[in-house]
Scaffold this active site. Structure first.
Site, PDB file in Angstrom:
ATOM      1  N   GLU A 116      55.856  38.353  56.700  1.00 30.04           N
ATOM      2  CA  GLU A 116      55.954  39.695  56.120  1.00 30.04           C
ATOM      3  C   GLU A 116      57.284  40.338  56.466  1.00 30.04           C
ATOM      4  OE1 GLU A 116      52.214  41.576  57.237  1.00 30.04           O
ATOM      5  OE2 GLU A 116      51.280  40.619  55.500  1.00 30.04           O
TER       6      GLU A 116
ATOM      7  N   LEU B  71      58.252  28.362  65.105  1.00 35.23           N
ATOM      8  CA  LEU B  71      57.455  27.160  65.377  1.00 35.23           C
ATOM      9  C   LEU B  71      57.918  25.979  64.523  1.00 35.23           C
ATOM     10  CD1 LEU B  71      54.045  29.011  65.501  1.00 35.23           C
ATOM     11  CD2 LEU B  71      55.374  28.172  67.457  1.00 35.23           C
TER      12      LEU B  71
END
Ligand code: FAD
Ligand code: SF4
Lengths: 736, 316
Positions: A696, A621
């Site tokens: 993560e 994004l």
């Protein structure tokens, strides 16, 4: 908005604003000190008193006597909250749904540094000094503090799937011509975020308001209400800025409860921050694991059996570290087995820390894969690619939505110069350093969860986003603004974003790398509604309308977007909700970490020289904030590989190195050049945004890649993290 | 932190006499160690005597041809002094291996010598620790002791002295100049300045009550290759697991002092006779009688290997 069929072309695909490496919109506030972190909430109307927590100094037992009389009389002290004062103050404290131990103990003590009281004074210094005047007599009870002594006593965790299996693992393993059977250890880790847990609490006629530092506003609010026996409507929680969390702020913690109690007792606003030396034992941590991995393969390197077992411990009623979960999905193999066992430990509470499960699981699995490749005489990348799978190996009818596993390795190998790596360890030297190269896979699932938002088109033409989403340093403000700007055809400067307020629609929150995809999808859903409202207000056909350059276009007409709100603000609210695409398809993110280390030939100090991560994580994004996430995660992986370990005193039952001088995390000098490559990918199964998470993924596998590089440099295989010099030094060649 | 009173001393002698006269008084210099300890109530002075304004912040040549370093000279300034860099490079290198830029800007020469141990149990007021609370026991023995001492330890305490600077000063045969509360001055050789823990680990040095450090002197330069090698898990901002300060002459003779292994900078002059024979022989003599714990026994190997590397470096 229900998302139950793969995304097709939508306004986000224009990529006018989304996908651009834009600066953080909250950056100027942060660098100029105007971002309102919890402890610095400078509302001139609020004159706070200061609370300092009294902590238990035994790991288990009960308080026999607590004498706060001297503290109560100390200068500046307004009140002392003790277990004895609770019934009159608030009744019985309940335990939050997400807490294992109660956030205020007494008379029973569940763990070292559990909060057992609060001194409130007119200044922080007065409160801190008085807190030391409280004398406590304990009745200590024996506890269990050593995980390795509890392997046989460990049982089945009560939730989840403690056992999984396909085929006949034991038989296939026994028959395999090439096998590996090894044990690995990962230690307890502390989140060690910069901003400690902190809260300002204020009671008024409407109930309780807390300004705090929490990743999950809705969870925090409901657990605060539950703990204090209040209706949820009476609790208002604000967490607009979070100075790092890493999972340590997913849940309600003692700062909030104690500030609320202090404020109730004094009838005035009270601030509480956890002191740094109390963080490690008072809050949660990533639990240590002991793991056993068995892999059987054909001589050609096809995995025929893969088994992964993990043991961890937690307080009674707690949960396990899910260190085997990636092994169920990462590699092919017909016969499979995993087991998760949980021991009861009386150490502080274990819980999620960045990439819970996968981070420690891959620390072990990705060494095992390296070891297995060596046994097979194969390049570790070739071995991984050979055992790639495009389907869930336990349920072959379930394909991965996207799985660019082989590709991340191929691209990374080329960029890194993997072909120059020496297959035999201990071959390369540069001055005083033994040089080694290591690789490991990164893998983390993409979780979809409902997320809501409200968008307003103001008379001034500004679009305002409101959601209880949090920005824990990740860049949520920015990507949510990009989403709304893209949807409404505006430059990002015309979007305002307000986050972290429990009065706003409930979002996914920040955790499990689910924040970016879900919360932007929630804003997408709300913007679809706002677009409809705009079309309606302007009297144009919503079906063929487009939003660009601040204009709304339909047919041959183009109207200014501001026009739509000139007679009054337009407000739209919606949530993204998911069908079963995540059941029919396995959604995961993939990466490859490449590492070069230098190991000092004399002292065995390990220093990282190069780091490269290649990530396949759906649409990126904002490449700038995403890159920041990944390099931060790689840094955390370097810590896990080389230095981070909460040292357990198994006699006295606590984490001894409970400050940042003794719990070492990487400093600048430890981190060399870091390179991050994102594959140009979209995943139409994930959401209308076609994005997944990276925060993560960037951590998963890093530590194993480093451990593998250390092996490649030295020929010494360390399976017990962190890989510190004491584990290498006896096995290095003489200093020449 | 306990409430305290505060004054600014006007002269070194007055500082010393006030320190003896006022109950439970302590000097404060850079404050980088003392204030941390006060916040944790490990140190609980009732009165602070600020010695920053005493003008003891210059580095002057001595008549003997060495240097006199004022007690208040900041670690940053000492490390950067051209004479120190040229003639006492081991000192400059040791200083720069310590703490961080910000801390070195505040930390003073005397304060650095007097910084207290970094034993993690010393830092947790709830844990037994003979150094913090005499007679309460030593939690580190049998506990988390990876960082702690391997030689000169006692049954009461196995802590180390954490300073880098002091290790280099020990190799350089520095001396500590002081003034006592009665106005008398004396010079304490650095070898006699820090103590071993024995059965009084609460006492770190041989300073008397109220005795004030005015300067540290360095003897005339001894030349040689001067190396400081600090070994640690992370590349910066960590205390030494072990450190080696060495001054090696072209003929292979020299001096070695160790950090991170004992309650004081560790130097055994007679072990230095072994230097021409190499690191193994030198280490064996230096660490003769070592009593490591299971967790820190690796330090013995580490010292030997680090010294090997240092000697190789020094010989070019
Ligand atoms: C995070 C951190 C990391 C660090 N890392 C390192 C490291 O890697 N290596 C290292 O060597 N050090 C390290 N240090 C320690 C640092 O070097 C010391 O804190 C500093 O040198 C102390 O000097 P100061 O002037 O601030 O002393 P202060 O804190 O002011 O005083 C320390 C003690 O000295 C006494 N004192 C001060 N001046 C005099 C005087 N003239 N006469 C008599 N008594 C006096 C004070 O009463 C007090 O008891 C670190 C410190 C911190 C906080
Ligand atoms: S080693 Fe010394 S400082 Fe550490 S706990 Fe024992 S007595 Fe205290």
């Amino acid at each position: 908005m229900k998302f139950d069929s793969p995304a097709t072309t939508n306004p986000i695909d224009q990529l006018n604003v989304v996908g651009k490496p834009l600066d953080r919109i909250d950056g100027p506030l942060k660098v100029s000190g105007r971002a309102t972190y919890a402890y610095e909430w400078h509302d001139p109307a609020i004159k706070p008193a200061y609370g300092v927590i009294i902590h238990a100094t035994i790991p288990k037992g009960r308080i026999r006597r607590m004498d706060a009389s001297a503290a109560s009389r100390a200068p500046g002290v307004l009140t002392v909250v003790t277990p004895e004062s609770l019934p009159k103050l608030i009744g019985k404290l309940e335990k939050g749904k997400f807490n294992t131990a109660t956030l205020m103990g007494g008379p029973e003590i569940d763990h070292y540094h559990q909060a057992i009281g609060l001194v409130v004074a007119t200044s922080f210094e007065a409160a801190r000094a008085a807190a030391n005047l409280v004398t406590i007599e304990y009745e200590e009870k024996p506890g269990n503090f050593a995980l390795d002594k509890l392997i046989d006593a460990a049982g089945l965790p009560k939730d989840g799937e403690p056992d999984s299996g396909v085929g006949d693992f034991e038989a296939a393993f026994a028959q395999a011509p090439v096998t590996l059977d090894q044990r690995y250890k990962t230690p307890d880790h502390s989140h060690a975020m910069m901003e400690p847990h902190a809260t300002l609490a204020v009671w008024d006629a409407d109930g309780l308001t807390v300004w705090t530092s929490n990743q999950m506003v809705a969870w925090g609010r409901s657990d605060l209400a539950k703990t204090l026996n209040l209706p949820e409507e009476k609790v208002h929680l604000m967490s607009p800025f979070v100075g790092g969390g890493f999972g340590g702020k997913l849940f309600l913690r003692a700062d909030v409860v104690m500030a609320a109690l202090g404020a109730k007792a004094t009838g005035q606003p009270v601030k509480v921050a956890l002191a740094r030396p109390m963080l490690m034992n008072n809050t949660t941590h990533r639990p240590a694991t002991l793991q056993r991995i068995r892999i059987g393969a054909t001589r050609e390197g096809k995995i025929t059996a893969i088994g992964h077992e993990s043991w961890s411990g937690d307080l009674p009623g707690g949960g396990p570290e899910l260190a085997v979960q990636q092994t169920r999905l990462l590699y092919a193999g017909e016969n499979r087995m995993t087991r998760t066992r949980l021991a009861v430990l009386d150490l502080p509470e274990g819980n999620a820390m960045r990439a819970p499960g996968e981070a420690p699981g891959l620390m072990a699995l990705e060494i095992a894969i390296d070891e297995m490749a060596e046994k097979l005489g194969m390049d570790p990348i070739a071995f991984r690619i050979l055992n790639d799978t495009q389907v869930d190996p336990e349920k072959p009818e379930r394909p991965f939505s996207q799985r660019a596993f082989a590709e991340v390795f191929r691209i990374g190998a080329e960029r890194f110069g993997w072909d120059k790596r020496q297959a035999r360890p201990g071959q390369l030297r540069d001055g005083r350093f033994l040089i080694g190269h290591g690789v490991a896979a990164a893998f983390r699932n993409n979780m979809v969860t409902k997320s809501g938002a409200r968008v307003r088109l103001g008379k001034d033409g500004i679009v305002t986003v409101e959601t209880d989403m949090t920005d824990i340093g990740t860049g949520s403000y920015t990507i949510l603004a990009q989403t709304a700007a893209e949807m409404m055809g505006l430059p990002i400067e015309r979007v305002a974003v307000h986050l972290g307020d429990s009065r706003f629609p409930v979002s996914a929150g920040s955790g499990g790398q689910w924040g970016a995809n879900n919360s932007t999808a929630g804003v997408y859903a709300a913007c679809v509604k706002l677009r409809e409202a705009v079309a309606k207000r302007l009297g144009i056909n919503a079906a063929d309308v487009s939003f660009a350059n601040g204009e709304v276009r339909s047919g041959g007409r183009a109207l200014s977007l501001t026009e739509a709100a000139k007679d009054g603000e337009l407000v739209a609210e919606d949530s993204i909700e998911y069908g079963d695409l995540d059941k029919t398809h396995q959604q995961s993110t993939f990466g490859a970490h490449f590492i070069e280390v230098g190991v000092d030939a004399a002292t065995a100090e390990v220093r990282i020289r190069r780091m490269l991560a290649v990530c396949a994580a759906g649409r990126i994004l904002n490449p700038k904030t995403a890159r920041s996430q990944v390099i931060g995660a790689m840094t955390m992986g370097a810590g896990a590989a080389l230095m981070e370990e909460l040292a357990v005193d198994t006699r006295r039952g606590f984490f001894v190195n409970h400050d940042l001088a003794t719990y070492e995390v990487p400093v600048h000098a430890d981190i060399p050049h870091q390179e991050v490559i994102f594959l140009d990918e979209t995943d139409p199964m994930s959401s209308p945004m076609k994005a997944k998470g990276v925060g993560e993924l960037g951590l998963c596998g890093v530590a194993a890649a480093i451990a593998n590089a250390v092996y490649n440099a030295t020929g010494v295989r360390v399976r017990d993290y962190p890989v510190t010099l004491d584990k290498l030094i006896d096995r290095l060649p003489d200093v020449a | 932190m306990k409430p305290f009173t505060y004054e600014r001393a006007k002269s070194p002698a007055e500082a010393a006499s006030r320190a003896a006269a006022v109950n439970n008084a302590r000097f404060i210099a850079g404050g980088t160690n003392l204030l941390d300890l006060m916040k944790l109530e490990i140190e609980t002075p009732a009165h602070l005597i600020d010695v920053n304004g005493l003008g003891l912040d210059t580095i002057e040549p001595t008549e003997a041809g060495g240097l006199r370093i004022g007690a208040l000279v900041r670690n940053t300034d000492l490390a950067a002094d051209p004479r120190v860099r040229r003639d006492y490079a081991v000192l400059s290198r040791a200083l720069l291996a310590g703490a961080s830029g910000q801390l070195r800007n505040k930390a003073t020469t005397a304060g650095n010598l007097l910084q207290r141990t970094r034993c993690p149990y010393f830092y947790d007021p709830a844990q037994p620790c003979n150094k913090r609370q005499p007679g309460s026991g030593c939690s580190a023995i049998g506990g988390f002791s990876r960082q702690l001492g391997v030689i000169g330890v006692s049954e009461a305490c196995i802590a180390t002295h954490p300073s880098d600077m002091a290790v280099a000063m020990r190799a350089l045969d520095a001396a500590v100049e002081t003034v006592k509360p009665d106005g008398q001055t004396r010079t304490i050789p650095i070898a006699d300045f820090h103590r071993l823990p024995e059965d009084r680990p609460e006492i770190d040095t041989t300073l008397d009550h109220g005795e004030f450090i005015t300067a540290v002197t360095l003897p005339p330069p001894v030349g040689g290759q001067q190396v400081y090698r600090k070994v640690r898990d992370r590349a910066s901002y960590a205390f030494a697991i072990v450190s080696v300060a060495a001054i090696v002459q072209p003929d292979g003779t020299g001096r070695v002092a160790l950090g991170g292994v004992a309650h004081k900078p560790w130097r055994v002059e007679k072990a230095e006779a072994e230097l021409p024979r190499g690191a193994k022989a030198t280490t064996a003599a230096l660490l003769d009688g070592a009593k490591p714990t299971e967790e820190n026994a690796f330090k013995l190997t580490l010292v030997e290997r680090t010294l090997s590397a240092v000697l190789m470096d020094a010989r070019g």
